[in-house]
Each structure stands twice: as C-alpha cells, then as structure tokens.
Design an enzyme around this catalytic site. Structure first.
Site, PDB file in Angstrom:
ATOM      1  N   GLU A  76       0.916  -1.345  -0.034  1.00 38.28           N
ATOM      2  CA  GLU A  76      -0.112   0.049   0.164  1.00 38.28           C
ATOM      3  C   GLU A  76       0.882   1.136  -0.041  1.00 38.28           C
ATOM      4  O   GLU A  76       0.366   2.305   0.408  1.00 38.28           O
ATOM      5  CB  GLU A  76      -1.137   0.094   1.268  1.00 38.28           C
ATOM      6  CG  GLU A  76      -1.830  -1.144   1.077  1.00 38.28           C
ATOM      7  CD  GLU A  76      -3.120  -0.974   2.254  1.00 38.28           C
ATOM      8  OE1 GLU A  76      -2.820  -0.241   3.178  1.00 38.28           O
ATOM      9  OE2 GLU A  76      -3.952  -1.944   2.305  1.00 38.28           O
TER      10      GLU A  76
ATOM     11  N   GLU B 255      -5.357  -9.188   2.037  1.00 40.92           N
ATOM     12  CA  GLU B 255      -5.675  -8.827   3.189  1.00 40.92           C
ATOM     13  C   GLU B 255      -7.149  -8.573   3.145  1.00 40.92           C
ATOM     14  O   GLU B 255      -7.717  -8.010   2.264  1.00 40.92           O
ATOM     15  CB  GLU B 255      -5.263  -7.394   3.797  1.00 40.92           C
ATOM     16  CG  GLU B 255      -3.923  -7.444   4.584  1.00 40.92           C
ATOM     17  CD  GLU B 255      -3.747  -5.941   4.971  1.00 40.92           C
ATOM     18  OE1 GLU B 255      -4.585  -5.172   5.073  1.00 40.92           O
ATOM     19  OE2 GLU B 255      -2.368  -5.673   5.377  1.00 40.92           O
TER      20      GLU B 255
END
Length: 545
Positions: free
Chosen positions: A387, A482
C-alpha cells in the site's frame, strides 16, 4: 725374422725359373737362332745362358718391412623421410562465464553518472559469486554467509561465497562448505565480519544462482549527492526456458539420533505449486496475516511464543501465513516454526516513506535477509510493497523498479511475485501498465467494511466482485492479500458496522465466496496500533485464544 726373409727369397727364385722356362720353349720352336741373339754351337745345340745365385746374409735386429697398403673409402648414402607427430601436452584452461550479477558501481565524487545498458544470455544454470552492499554504522558487523534452518542435528553442505587472498590479490570465490549443526535451530555458515570506524557502505560476496535466460541491464543515470556513493545496477530476466531451483544447502541428518519431537520432514506440504495461481487446497480459509509482536506493547515475541502461535494457526486449518517484512527476528523465528508445522509463507518487503528503492539500507537489509535465509522452498509468494502507492509514499515507477531489482537480487527464488495495493490503485492505468507485466498474480488488500454500503452478510460478494475486476485489469489470477472485518468500533457511516457478531457473519461470507484465495486479517487484536486499527483479530473465530 731371418727365416721369413729366406722363404720370401726362394719364392722369388722359383718364379724367375718358370719365366725363363716359358721363354726357352718359344726359342726352340721357332728354330731361328739369329732371331734370338744367342750364339749357336757348331754342333747345332743351343747354348743356354747360365744362372748365378747370390746369397746375402743380413744380420742384426729384426726390422719390419713396410708393405704399402691402399685404403679404399666407400661412402653409401641412404635418405628416408620420417614424419613425427608430437603428443599434445594437456593444457588446463579456464572458461570465463559472463553472468548477469548485479553490478556494484561506486561514484567517487558528487555528480551525475551514466551507466550504459547491457544484454547477456545465459545457457546453463550457474552459481557465481555476486556482490551485495549495505550501509552500516561504525562498529563491528557480521554480514553475508548462508543461513539455514534445521529441526535436528544435521550436516549441511552448501555453496558459500568467500574471499581468498594470494599475495596482494584478493578474489571472491564460491566454495562448497560442510558444517555440522549440532542441534535444531538457525545457523549462518560462512559469514564475514568487518569493522568500520565511521558509517560506510560495505560490499561483500554472496552466492548467487543464475538460471538460463536473457538478461538486460537498462541504462542507469545516478545523481550522487555525497562522496563515495555506491549504487547497484541490476539485470532483469526474460524468456526463461525452465524454472530452476535454488542451490540451497543440502542437509544430511547426522548419525546422532534426532529428538523424538522433531518432525520427519523439513519442507511444508504445498497446497499448490503453481506460479500463476496462489490459493489453498480444499479449504475456505487459505492464509492468515501474522506479525511477531506482543499485542499489548508491540515488542518482539520470543521464539517460543512464535512457535506457539504457528502451532495454533496450523491447528486452525490454515495452510499459509503472510508476513510483511523481516524485522523482529521474523525469519529466524517464524520460518523454523512454519517448517515444523507444515505452514507456507507469503513473504514481504515492507516500505516506509522514503524507502522506495533497493539501495535504501532498510530495504536492502530485508532483501539480504531473504537471500541469507536460503530456504526458498517455504516461500509460497513474495510480495514487494504494501500500500505504499495508496499512501502516497512511493510512485508506480518506483514500485516497478523495486520489483525488478528484487527479482534480480533474489535469483534463487523461482516462485511467483506480486505487490499489495487497493483496487483503486490498480484501476489507475499508469500503475496497471507498469505493474501487471512484472507480477505473476495480481494482489490486492480488500476490506469490505471500508465501503459503508456493504452489510456483513454481503462481505463475500463484495470481495469476490473486487477480485473479478482486478482479474480483468491484469488478465491474471488474483489473491486477496488482506481481508476481514472489525470486531469493535461502530459503523462506517452506513450499514457496514463493526462488532463480534458482525465479524463472524462477514468472515463466514468471505470464506464461502472466496476463502480459498484470501488471506484473513489478522490473528489477534493489536493494542499497540492506532485505535482505528486495533480490532481486527479473528482468533475467536478460527481457534480459541
């Protein structure tokens, strides 16, 4: 000597008589006295001349009578041609194999440096001595070597990069080294120790395996802002004909009996070995995220605590875990526990703001740790970045270059690569165009609770839709790196509300729709994080805490 002389005289006298006798025959036959010159007696008889013999006796010391000798010399010459074929003398030759190891370039003064592009083709798998760099503070440091993990007393044979000095010449080379690991644990074989008076960049040899293929090092332009700046120019590979396993340490159990508690196998059972698809086998909960931190404080867990956690994860039916980096003794503690309990690892290279390049010491250390681990069999997937683009810490170009650099450095790893971003980042054409060609599977972090319009019971449908969209962007299989639901914290401005029951409902929905390709977040609540990120633990669902 005297008698000999006389014999010779007699022989000569006889010869003279014979001659005279022959002449007398001729005279008598002709009957012509006038022609002879000799007188003729009145009676008609021939008057033959008389013979007088004179004897001389010579006395004295015997003397050799020289006899003339004629020597005839005859020379005969014979010529023949002989062809001689020399026996070749064996000559030892050294074949120099040019391989695409990362090139360490040193910029002596501040300025702009251009390093040209190069293309190489490798036809055979080759283990060579590569170069690795890392920035270290002043002090004594141990670097390099081959790190291996054993579960019992084991003899390990492995290629080790070492330095050999002959006179004033220092050469880096590969040597096969045998080491006996006396007990279960983590061992580093052939490490190098160096001392620095100030902070510096050290270069040390590492064993690198180069599989067959075509390798390209692009032109690199570096702006050095400090003296003696070091940069690494890596190669990227393409067109590999076959996957080549890393030459990991060959382990042979020692003759001493192993502990009865040690497992018989050192390699976890693989749910799948595909390079283009990463998911579980016959399961609805493939993997779980794991960080080796004490929940309340964030301190590093001990090896015993980590082993207990991994045993619990395995008992909950998970086939893999996802780790984010190599800090907190992650590889030293987590890997042996996963090997023991047959759990695979989704490994990661984690980036903090400003750490978007492999040349950054913290990033480089993570890559070095993975290489030094030398147990790629336990790694199911390698995730470069988490990210960083979404958070604005790195650009798509930096992530693309980092993935390329990590691939070049971790040449012993032949498994799949990906990166972890949210779907909206993948939907950016600039990001997709750069990253899709570099990854084997597309990876995303997908949390349905962040969409206020998603109810817990619809969480699975939402995640599956997001995965389908990502598959359409890259044209590759997708892994959800995730996913989960908060067990506390209220509602997210709509129907997406946190809570224990809501979490159970949402997790059940995700498991049903796409659990075989999802990594659930996370093992436990993390009190050391910010309040918004503390309540994601799913332990109450999958196992008793």
């Amino acid at each position: 000597m005297k008698a000999t002389f006389f014999a010779a005289t007699a022989a000569l006298t006889g010869a003279a008589s014979a001659v005279n006798h022959r002449h007398a025959h001729q005279i008598a036959k002709r009957g012509h006295a006038a022609s002879t010159g000799f007188p003729v007696a009145p009676t008609g008889e021939m008057c033959m001349p008389g013979c007088t013999t004179i004897w001389k006796t010579i006395t004295g010391e015997p003397t050799l009578v020289p006899v003339p000798v004629t020597t005839v010399t005859s020379t005969s010459t014979s010529t023949s041609t002989v062809t001689v074929t020399p026996t070749p003398t064996p000559v030892q030759t050294t074949t120099v194999v040019v391989v695409p190891t990362p090139e360490v370039q040193r910029c002596p003064t501040p300025g702009t440096y251009t390093f040209p592009a190069t293309t190489l083709t490798v036809t055979d798998t080759t283990t060579v001595c590569g170069a690795t760099t890392t920035k270290v503070p002043s002090g004594t440091h141990t670097v390099g070597g081959v790190t291996t993990i054993v579960t019992t007393q084991t003899t390990v044979t492995c290629p080790v990069a070492t330095v050999v000095t002959s006179g004033s010449v220092t050469t880096s080379t590969i040597k096969m080294t045998e080491y006996v690991c006396p007990t279960a644990g983590t061992y580093t074989i052939g490490a190098h120790t160096t001392a620095c008076e100030t902070e510096t960049v050290i270069v040390y040899p590492t064993a690198t395996t180069i599989p067959p293929g075509t390798y390209t090092k692009p032109q690199v332009v570096v702006t050095a802002t400090e003296t003696d700046y070091v940069t690494v120019c890596p190669y990227t590979s393409s067109g590999l004909p076959t996957a080549t396993a890393t030459p990991s340490a060959a382990s042979t159990p020692a003759s001493a009996p192993a502990s009865s508690s040690a497992p018989a196998s050192s390699t976890p059972a693989a749910p799948s070995n595909s390079k283009t698809e990463v998911k579980g086998k016959a399961t609805d909960h493939f993997a779980l995220t794991y960080t080796p931190y004490v929940p309340e404080t964030g301190a590093c867990k001990t090896a015993e605590q980590v082993e207990q956690d991994i045993a619990k994860i395995a008992g909950g039916g998970f086939q893999a875990i996802r780790i984010y980096g190599t800090d907190c003794n992650t590889l030293e503690n987590v890997v042996p526990a996963c090997v023991k309990h047959s759990i695979q690892i989704i490994a990661g290279v984690f980036l903090k703001p400003g750490q978007c390049s492999i040349s950054h010491p913290e990033v480089k250390k993570q890559v070095d740790d993975l290489i030094g681990m030398n147990n790629w069999d336990v790694i199911r997937l390698l995730v470069v970045n988490n990210e960083s683009v979404m958070n604005g810490a790195c650009t798509p170009q930096q992530i693309a270059q980092l993935i390329t650099d990590v691939k070049s450095a971790c040449s012993g790893y032949t498994g799949p690569y990906t990166t972890a971003e949210t779907l909206n980042v993948w939907q950016n054409p600039e990001f997709a165009n750069l990253i899709c060609p570099l990854v084997d599977v597309a990876g995303a972090n997908i949390h349905p609770i962040f969409n206020p319009n998603v109810k817990p019971e619809d969480a699975g449908d939402f995640v599956k839709q997001q995965m389908d969209i990502l598959k359409g962007i890259c044209g590759k299989n997708v892994i959800n790196l995730e996913t989960g639901w908060k067990n506390a914290g209220g509602c997210n401005g709509g129907v997406a509300c946190a809570g224990v029951e809501e979490q159970k409902t949402a997790i059940a929905s995700i498991r049903e729709k796409c659990g075989e390709a999802s990594v659930f977040f996370s093992m436990q609540n993390d009190g050391w994080k910010d309040k918004a990120d503390q309540n994601w633990g799913v332990g109450n669902i999958f196992f008793n805490q």
